[in-house]
Design a protein around this motif. Sequence first.
Motif, mmCIF file in Angstrom:
data_model
loop_
_atom_site.group_PDB
_atom_site.id
_atom_site.type_symbol
_atom_site.label_atom_id
_atom_site.label_comp_id
_atom_site.label_asym_id
_atom_site.label_seq_id
_atom_site.Cartn_x
_atom_site.Cartn_y
_atom_site.Cartn_z
ATOM 1 N N VAL A 83 0.760 -1.257 0.062
ATOM 2 C CA VAL A 83 -0.041 -0.178 0.133
ATOM 3 C C VAL A 83 0.818 1.227 -0.056
ATOM 4 O O VAL A 83 1.932 1.297 0.446
ATOM 5 N N SER A 84 0.556 2.274 -0.678
ATOM 6 C CA SER A 84 1.520 3.600 -0.838
ATOM 7 C C SER A 84 0.567 4.520 -1.320
ATOM 8 O O SER A 84 -0.369 4.564 -2.128
ATOM 9 N N HIS A 85 1.137 5.793 -1.077
ATOM 10 C CA HIS A 85 0.394 6.954 -1.642
ATOM 11 C C HIS A 85 1.110 7.266 -3.155
ATOM 12 O O HIS A 85 1.924 7.877 -3.274
ATOM 13 N N LYS A 86 0.542 6.622 -4.087
ATOM 14 C CA LYS A 86 1.046 6.924 -5.608
ATOM 15 C C LYS A 86 0.258 7.700 -6.250
ATOM 16 O O LYS A 86 0.209 7.701 -7.690
ATOM 17 N N CYS A 87 -0.717 8.425 -5.790
ATOM 18 C CA CYS A 87 -1.612 9.371 -6.323
ATOM 19 C C CYS A 87 -1.330 10.797 -5.865
ATOM 20 O O CYS A 87 -1.965 11.757 -6.287
ATOM 21 N N GLY A 88 -0.677 11.103 -4.680
ATOM 22 C CA GLY A 88 -0.378 12.252 -4.036
ATOM 23 C C GLY A 88 -1.240 12.782 -3.016
ATOM 24 O O GLY A 88 -1.230 13.927 -2.806
ATOM 25 N N HIS A 89 -2.120 11.934 -2.853
ATOM 26 C CA HIS A 89 -3.170 12.316 -1.626
ATOM 27 C C HIS A 89 -2.433 12.846 -0.484
ATOM 28 O O HIS A 89 -3.024 13.693 0.214
ATOM 29 N N ASP A 90 -1.401 12.348 0.005
ATOM 30 C CA ASP A 90 -0.453 12.858 1.111
ATOM 31 C C ASP A 90 -0.352 14.458 1.018
ATOM 32 O O ASP A 90 -0.454 15.226 1.843
ATOM 33 N N GLY A 91 0.229 14.748 -0.334
ATOM 34 C CA GLY A 91 0.450 16.038 -0.583
ATOM 35 C C GLY A 91 -0.983 16.912 -0.523
ATOM 36 O O GLY A 91 -0.834 18.036 -0.112
ATOM 37 N N HIS A 92 -1.926 16.281 -1.083
ATOM 38 C CA HIS A 92 -3.232 17.095 -1.105
ATOM 39 C C HIS A 92 -3.755 17.475 0.362
ATOM 40 O O HIS A 92 -4.010 18.505 0.635
ATOM 41 N N MET A 93 -3.451 16.388 1.202
ATOM 42 C CA MET A 93 -3.908 16.600 2.558
ATOM 43 C C MET A 93 -3.129 17.452 3.463
ATOM 44 O O MET A 93 -3.581 18.505 3.909
ATOM 45 N N SER A 94 -1.838 17.887 3.187
ATOM 46 C CA SER A 94 -1.026 18.721 3.514
ATOM 47 C C SER A 94 -1.308 19.947 3.258
ATOM 48 O O SER A 94 -1.359 20.999 3.959
ATOM 49 N N ILE A 95 -1.750 20.178 1.755
ATOM 50 C CA ILE A 95 -1.950 21.517 1.211
ATOM 51 C C ILE A 95 -3.319 21.974 1.959
ATOM 52 O O ILE A 95 -3.448 23.190 2.401
ATOM 53 N N VAL A 96 -4.113 21.333 2.212
ATOM 54 C CA VAL A 96 -5.452 21.548 2.647
ATOM 55 C C VAL A 96 -5.403 21.810 4.350
ATOM 56 O O VAL A 96 -5.877 22.665 4.716
ATOM 57 N N THR A 97 -4.325 21.091 4.758
ATOM 58 C CA THR A 97 -3.972 21.582 6.348
ATOM 59 C C THR A 97 -3.357 22.755 6.470
ATOM 60 O O THR A 97 -3.798 23.296 7.389
#
Length: 390
Positions: free
Chosen positions: A91-105
């Motif tokens: 399992v891994s963040h290969k669509c960049g949702h980790d980055g999207h979450m950081s932007i909205v945070t």
Amino acid sequence: MLSIDELIALRKNLHQHPELSNQEQETAARILNEFQAFSPDEVVTGLGGTGLAFVFNGVDNGPTTLIRSELDALPIEESNTFSHRSQVKGVSHKCGHDGHMSIVTALGAELAAHRPQKGRVVLCFQPAEETGMGAIQVVNDARFTALKPDYAFALHNYPGLELGKVAVRAGTFNCASRGMIVHLKGKTSHAAHPENGISPANAMCQIIQELNHLPAKLAQQGVEGRHWVTVIHAKLGEIAFGTAPGDAVVMVTLRSESNEGMHTLIAQAEAFSCRLAEQEGLSISFEYDDVFQASVNSQKGHDLVVRACESTQTDFVLLDEPMRWSEDFGQFTATAKEGAMFALGSGQSSPQLHNPDYDFPDALIPIGKTLFLNIIRQINGTHSVNSTDP
């Protein structure tokens, strides 16, 4: 206010602990913990499953603006070896949702210091974007009625586009798509006497052939827009040399630039499949999975994104055609009526989305935050929480 180093640390922590669609409990808990410091006026947990919504109210009455991020990761084994690589096997963040979450945070930290002047801002973290179910679950949650937005916006990082450059268009931004599963049922027989059974082999082959020709036929019929059909899997009977097959399955991805085009694809694919099955004396049934409607940008939403780019001196390009990939954000713009999704370039040398070596570029965090913040200020204005104004 969170520093860029703190936001990058958050992004890398999220990257290390990915969770699949509708299993994002720990991810949601991490985001909830971050937002406790921002004192939102309202917090909704368990939205549409594991989703979250944080509401920041303005001083005056006005419109509701929703900014969407995604919580889920993908069932892909990461091939990177850096220190923040996924700690979850397969399992891994290969669509960049980790980055999207950081932007909205980062946006939440900004709104904590500078509430909107009018209306309210809803920061929504949805589950299960990758399966196409998360936005539907959120919108159908009874508690979403009280959060219903007038405007909805989202971004997605986009490898192949220059780093930090925005791509946007009015109208369809992401194509509609869905997985179609065709089940054919006949009757097995001994392989020495196939005439005693009803084999789906001919119908299966003809259906695959017709599916491959369908986009060209729609073009000949004058159906508006572009359409794609990709056969991804087919199965005929079982591996048994003594048995003639009695069932078959064909799996195909349908894709269209519009929801109307998708309806036409489905109707015609089902019609000729039923006709071919009937000719061979077979029963037939259909299933659908990974259903995404087209994500459509309103003209006003598009204009707000363009003005944000101009105001922040962010380079942008207006797309002539929609992105072929699908996104369930269309559920939010269909509800809000006004809004837009835009792409934010991840760099021309970045690995592609869903590649095992992809990683979100941290340089996009401040750019994404600044763009969203400008859009919010255009719609809702800004008001310092420390202001002494009446």
